[in-house]
Design a protein around this motif. Structure first.
Motif, PDB file in Angstrom:
ATOM      1  N   ASP A   6       0.979  -1.732  -0.006  1.00  0.00           N
ATOM      2  CA  ASP A   6       0.057   0.064   0.374  1.00  0.00           C
ATOM      3  C   ASP A   6       0.913   0.651   0.212  1.00  0.00           C
ATOM      4  O   ASP A   6       0.187   2.127  -0.026  1.00  0.00           O
ATOM      5  CB  ASP A   6      -0.828   0.042   1.320  1.00  0.00           C
ATOM      6  N   GLY A   9      -0.528   4.713  -0.963  1.00  0.00           N
ATOM      7  CA  GLY A   9      -1.885   5.378  -0.184  1.00  0.00           C
ATOM      8  C   GLY A   9      -0.298   5.953   1.554  1.00  0.00           C
ATOM      9  O   GLY A   9      -0.468   7.280   1.597  1.00  0.00           O
ATOM     10  N   PHE A  91      -4.754   3.824  -7.243  1.00  0.00           N
ATOM     11  CA  PHE A  91      -4.393   3.164  -6.214  1.00  0.00           C
ATOM     12  C   PHE A  91      -4.919   4.113  -4.786  1.00  0.00           C
ATOM     13  O   PHE A  91      -5.953   3.882  -4.117  1.00  0.00           O
ATOM     14  CB  PHE A  91      -3.383   2.719  -5.533  1.00  0.00           C
ATOM     15  N   ARG A  94      -9.437   4.233  -5.331  1.00  0.00           N
ATOM     16  CA  ARG A  94     -10.012   3.289  -5.740  1.00  0.00           C
ATOM     17  C   ARG A  94     -10.209   2.817  -3.775  1.00  0.00           C
ATOM     18  O   ARG A  94     -10.945   2.610  -3.239  1.00  0.00           O
ATOM     19  CB  ARG A  94      -8.836   1.976  -5.863  1.00  0.00           C
ATOM     20  N   ASN A  95      -9.273   3.485  -3.463  1.00  0.00           N
ATOM     21  CA  ASN A  95      -9.294   3.814  -1.897  1.00  0.00           C
ATOM     22  C   ASN A  95      -9.420   4.886  -1.122  1.00  0.00           C
ATOM     23  O   ASN A  95      -9.942   4.804  -0.143  1.00  0.00           O
ATOM     24  CB  ASN A  95      -7.755   3.049  -1.087  1.00  0.00           C
ATOM     25  N   LEU A  97      -8.567   7.546  -0.576  1.00  0.00           N
ATOM     26  CA  LEU A  97      -7.095   8.618  -0.471  1.00  0.00           C
ATOM     27  C   LEU A  97      -6.970   9.527  -0.665  1.00  0.00           C
ATOM     28  O   LEU A  97      -6.195   9.778  -2.198  1.00  0.00           O
ATOM     29  CB  LEU A  97      -6.013   7.493  -0.241  1.00  0.00           C
TER      30      LEU A  97
ATOM     31  N   TYR B  10      -6.462  -1.224   2.637  1.00  0.00           N
ATOM     32  CA  TYR B  10      -6.402  -0.639   1.629  1.00  0.00           C
ATOM     33  C   TYR B  10      -5.777  -1.164   0.391  1.00  0.00           C
ATOM     34  O   TYR B  10      -5.278  -2.156   1.043  1.00  0.00           O
ATOM     35  CB  TYR B  10      -5.188   0.798   1.942  1.00  0.00           C
ATOM     36  N   THR B  11      -6.114  -2.015  -0.332  1.00  0.00           N
ATOM     37  CA  THR B  11      -6.268  -3.497  -1.095  1.00  0.00           C
ATOM     38  C   THR B  11      -5.752  -2.909  -2.992  1.00  0.00           C
ATOM     39  O   THR B  11      -6.042  -1.089  -3.258  1.00  0.00           O
ATOM     40  CB  THR B  11      -6.595  -3.955  -1.251  1.00  0.00           C
ATOM     41  N   ASP B  12      -5.179  -3.702  -3.148  1.00  0.00           N
ATOM     42  CA  ASP B  12      -4.811  -3.340  -4.871  1.00  0.00           C
ATOM     43  C   ASP B  12      -5.391  -4.192  -5.889  1.00  0.00           C
ATOM     44  O   ASP B  12      -5.742  -4.811  -4.980  1.00  0.00           O
ATOM     45  CB  ASP B  12      -3.137  -3.418  -4.402  1.00  0.00           C
TER      46      ASP B  12
END
Lengths: 184, 169
Positions: A6, A9, A91, A94-95, A97, B10-12
């Motif tokens: 991650d 992030g 990333f 999608r999350n 952040l 949190y994932t990818d």
């Protein structure tokens, strides 16, 4: 442990933490000193020594391992990347952040000074949605950025139906993250 | 790749992380240490634990030690080169790191390692554990270590700084 899975992030979170500690100067110094001159020292070495060939050697395996969807166009005078799915910004999106003002600036933050050291300038544009394009030319080459489709044909990210997002940030013959112009 | 209902916050879409990002983790610590000093580096570690990793804390608070074990099992799967065993007992979760992927990758590529790098596992993980009513003790380092997560109510003796080794190339 702080991991690499991650990474994007906590990398983005770190930009905002540094901004709170030392303002923009601290973030800019971080991109140059920590990322360009320390973490990515291998990229700088390759590109200084081999020019366009070094760019191919660096970004080929790196972007493949990161899972990027992109197109590369290389001539004797220019190295171009059309990034259709940025693994890093993707990333974050999608999350959900979003801590720092413009995550995408980090690329110019470390690649800009690297290219300056290696004798190149950059034309670049990003749309904050995981798409961007880059053209690297020798600093002595005054050729302007290509028009859409001229270099990478149908792979040109600017030809995507979703390219003109509400705002794009662009750089002309730049090597500094502060050389940014915003199109609204 | 972690399962759909992952204990990771949190994932990818890809199955594993890009190991060269470990270079940046090490470089980030070196930068903060040089520019702001050691106390600020510890602050960075505790802030990232209580801020960025807050969803992990929340999950541990809800799920207790079972959630701690689930998290670490999922965490190390996409970390390239990790060799880790997770053991859960009634009163503790032990993370036995036989090969630390971060140290391994830095060594494999001849990178200068920040000597206090292994301390980040204590400061980050304790900042995650605290709000969940837990604490962590770290022993070892420099490539392999033992991390023990226990309930704060156990009145565990404080972490001894000398029990965390300096990292070397």
């Amino acid at each position: 442990m702080i991991g690499c899975y991650d990474f994007c992030g906590h990398y983005e979170w770190t930009f905002e933490w540094l901004h709170q500690q030392g303002g923009h100067a601290a973030v800019k110094a971080y991109w140059d000193e920590a990322i360009h001159r320390d973490s990515q020292v291998h990229a700088g070495r390759l590109i200084r020594e081999k020019g366009f060939e070094g760019m191919k050697e660096y970004w080929g395996p790196t972007l493949a391992d990161e899972g990027a969807v992109y197109e590369r166009t290389v001539t004797d005078d220019v190295f171009r990347i059309d990034m259709h799915e940025c693994p890093s910004k993707g990333f974050l999106l999608r999350n959900g952040l979003h801590q720092y003002a413009d995550y995408c600036d980090h690329c110019m933050g470390w690649i800009g000074p690297l290219m300056k050291d290696a004798g190149f300038v950059i034309d670049h544009e990003h749309n904050h949605h995981g798409q961007c394009w880059w053209e690297m030319r020798r600093a002595a080459d005054a050729t302007p950025a290509s028009v859409p489709g001229a270099l990478s044909g149908s792979h040109d990210v600017r030809l995507r139906a979703d390219w003109p997002q509400p705002a794009t940030d662009h750089y002309e013959r730049a090597t500094d993250p502060d050389d940014k112009n915003t199109v609204v | 790749m972690p399962p759909a209902a992952s204990p990771l916050p949190y994932t990818d879409t890809k199955p594993h992380g890009h190991a060269d990002f470990y270079f940046a983790v090490n470089a980030t610590f070196r930068f903060i240490l040089a520019r702001f000093g050691y106390e600020k580096l510890k602050r960075y570690w505790t802030d990232i634990g209580s801020g960025y990793y807050k969803p992990v804390s929340d999950n541990w608070k809800l799920g207790g030690l079972a959630a701690v074990a689930e998290y670490w099992r999922a965490f190390f799967v996409p970390e390239p080169g990790a060799e880790v065993e997770i053991m859960q007992a009634d009163d503790a979760v032990t993370v036995e790191v036989r090969t630390c992927p971060l140290i391994k990758h830095l060594r494999d590529h001849g990178r200068e390692i920040v000597p206090c790098l292994c301390q980040h596992c204590y400061y980050v993980n304790d900042a995650i554990a605290g709000p969940a009513g837990m604490t962590v003790r770290v022993k070892g380092g420099n490539g392999c270590c033992t991390q023990r997560f226990v309930l704060s109510s156990r009145d565990e003796p404080p972490q001894q700084p000398g029990e965390i080794k300096e990292a070397t190339a």
